[in-house]
Design an enzyme around this catalytic site. Sequence first.
Site, mmCIF file in Angstrom:
data_model
loop_
_atom_site.group_PDB
_atom_site.id
_atom_site.type_symbol
_atom_site.label_atom_id
_atom_site.label_comp_id
_atom_site.label_asym_id
_atom_site.label_seq_id
_atom_site.Cartn_x
_atom_site.Cartn_y
_atom_site.Cartn_z
ATOM 1 N N LYS A 1 -8.992 5.792 -19.512
ATOM 2 C CA LYS A 1 -9.264 6.315 -20.837
ATOM 3 C C LYS A 1 -7.980 6.325 -21.676
ATOM 4 O O LYS A 1 -7.449 5.278 -21.956
ATOM 5 C CB LYS A 1 -9.912 7.698 -20.716
ATOM 6 C CG LYS A 1 -11.009 7.786 -19.631
ATOM 7 C CD LYS A 1 -12.225 6.940 -19.908
ATOM 8 C CE LYS A 1 -13.165 6.794 -18.726
ATOM 9 N NZ LYS A 1 -13.608 8.001 -18.094
ATOM 10 N N ARG B 1 0.848 -1.210 0.000
ATOM 11 C CA ARG B 1 0.000 0.000 0.000
ATOM 12 C C ARG B 1 0.874 1.248 0.000
ATOM 13 O O ARG B 1 0.561 2.246 -0.645
ATOM 14 C CB ARG B 1 -0.967 0.002 1.193
ATOM 15 C CG ARG B 1 -1.708 1.339 1.318
ATOM 16 C CD ARG B 1 -2.987 1.297 2.147
ATOM 17 N NE ARG B 1 -2.942 0.405 3.285
ATOM 18 C CZ ARG B 1 -2.294 0.625 4.432
ATOM 19 N NH1 ARG B 1 -1.609 1.748 4.593
ATOM 20 N NH2 ARG B 1 -2.341 -0.260 5.408
ATOM 21 N N TYR C 1 -17.867 15.778 -15.489
ATOM 22 C CA TYR C 1 -18.038 14.328 -15.605
ATOM 23 C C TYR C 1 -19.090 13.886 -14.574
ATOM 24 O O TYR C 1 -19.013 14.270 -13.399
ATOM 25 C CB TYR C 1 -16.700 13.632 -15.346
ATOM 26 C CG TYR C 1 -16.827 12.131 -15.340
ATOM 27 C CD1 TYR C 1 -17.057 11.430 -16.517
ATOM 28 C CD2 TYR C 1 -16.758 11.404 -14.157
ATOM 29 C CE1 TYR C 1 -17.207 10.062 -16.521
ATOM 30 C CE2 TYR C 1 -16.901 10.028 -14.147
ATOM 31 C CZ TYR C 1 -17.133 9.362 -15.335
ATOM 32 O OH TYR C 1 -17.284 8.003 -15.327
ATOM 33 N N ASP D 1 -8.792 18.141 -14.323
ATOM 34 C CA ASP D 1 -9.020 16.791 -14.839
ATOM 35 C C ASP D 1 -8.555 16.807 -16.294
ATOM 36 O O ASP D 1 -9.210 17.386 -17.157
ATOM 37 C CB ASP D 1 -10.516 16.454 -14.720
ATOM 38 C CG ASP D 1 -10.854 15.055 -15.217
ATOM 39 O OD1 ASP D 1 -10.090 14.517 -16.040
ATOM 40 O OD2 ASP D 1 -11.895 14.516 -14.796
HETATM 41 C C1 PLP Z 1 -14.074 8.369 -16.757
HETATM 42 C C2 PLP Z 1 -13.808 9.711 -16.199
HETATM 43 C C3 PLP Z 1 -13.644 9.909 -14.821
HETATM 44 C C4 PLP Z 1 -13.785 8.783 -13.814
HETATM 45 O O1 PLP Z 1 -12.772 7.847 -13.944
HETATM 46 P P1 PLP Z 1 -12.945 6.278 -13.598
HETATM 47 O O2 PLP Z 1 -11.623 5.728 -13.990
HETATM 48 O O3 PLP Z 1 -14.085 5.771 -14.410
HETATM 49 O O4 PLP Z 1 -13.216 6.185 -12.131
HETATM 50 C C5 PLP Z 1 -13.361 11.204 -14.389
HETATM 51 N N1 PLP Z 1 -13.262 12.236 -15.254
HETATM 52 C C6 PLP Z 1 -13.424 12.071 -16.582
HETATM 53 C C7 PLP Z 1 -13.307 13.258 -17.486
HETATM 54 C C8 PLP Z 1 -13.709 10.815 -17.110
HETATM 55 O O5 PLP Z 1 -13.884 10.678 -18.423
#
Ligand code: PLP
Length: 400
Positions: A209, A50, A111, A184
């Site tokens: 992604k 961890r 999101y 983000d």
């Molecule tokens: C998918 C996504 C998230 C969340 O991420 P996860 O890996 O699904 O928990 C946050 N912000 C954006 C812009 C996303 O496309």
Amino acid sequence: MTETKHFESQVIHAGQSHEPVTGAVMPPVFLTSTYAQSSPGVHSGYEYTRSHNPTRYALERCIARLEGSALSEEDDASFGGFALSSGMAAVNTVLELLDTGDHVVAMDDLYGGTHRLFNKVKKRSSGLNFTYADLTDLDALKEAVTDQTKLIWVESPTNPMLKLVDLHGIVEFAKDKDILLACDNTFATPALQHPLAIGFDIVMHSATKYLGGHSDVVAGILVTGSKDLAERIRFVHNSAGPVLGPFDSYMVLRGIKTLALRMKQHCTSALQIAQWLQAQKGIKKVIYPGLPSHPQHDIAKNQMSIDGEVAGGGMITFILDGGLEASRAFLENVSIFSLAESLGGVESLIEHPAIMTHASVEPAVREKLGIDDGLIRISVGIEHFGDLIADLEHALSKCI
Ligand SMILES: *Cc1c(COP(=O)(O)O)cnc(C)c1O
């Protein structure tokens, strides 16, 4: 030692070293929870996974450098990069830096999962307060900020409306204030956009992604270039424990090796497809940051680029004439595009935000944001764009 100046080289080498025992060029997947000590408290810097794991460190150091953190190993063991069990775990970890009663200003077109975490969890469990504003307008930001504001949370481009936020403008506004700036960067990735270099404190990713890039892993990333923030994030990361496992860390690191190549192809194909869509009958509107018709195209030119050329990313949103009925017909008639949530993989995906990803957003809010019933979002993969256009052309012929 020769420096890796270019992004194409950095994705492969940044923060990496050969494994010291065997010289393996890729880090082994260290599937261990604990490490033997030679005497109580005497160990090689690794005590418990961890807290420390060499495979996770390899990923964290790589993404830290790609996002522009200059922290050394003395400043922070993984140069200010952190790998987490999902993108949402990464968002949550940033919120854990705040105190009860603190106020957060966030982008309105956020999101969906981030919005849910803010409103349905952290408001109740941490007593945080949130204001949502259209941050494409810096006056709206000024109005939303209060004396209690401790965090500005930005996405650019946003999902699904692909709005862009002037990151330089936000940094300029916040420069003498005690407010953390977090971006983000999931849609743009460090192939296109570098919020830390502009003056942001924290970059967050859903590595599920583009970083992972192959739709086969769920992961999150945080990066900071500040030693103090790295220490605070490390403390929460280790205390609350939303860490990414060694195998998934390896998967994301492997994905990042081709990030430069993939992003170039995503952007080139997306531009071709956006231009084609714009010329078709039966389509009301095409939203793509790389098109001059995009309302914030000038911002794209200023903060999103590959090799000095504006790069709009791999996501396109468009609105079909004929609303829900036309959308259904369209989506049932694509075959190369998969009808699925998520984005950023090598394969092309298509989805209907009003029914799928954004169904939990109230209809009135959807309408305000422009999430029309005819609105379709595509994640352009790296197939040949000619095949993708043919697929869209076929689907379009079925709904008009
Ligand atoms: C998918 C996504 C998230 C969340 O991420 P996860 O890996 O699904 O928990 C946050 N912000 C954006 C812009 C996303 O496309």
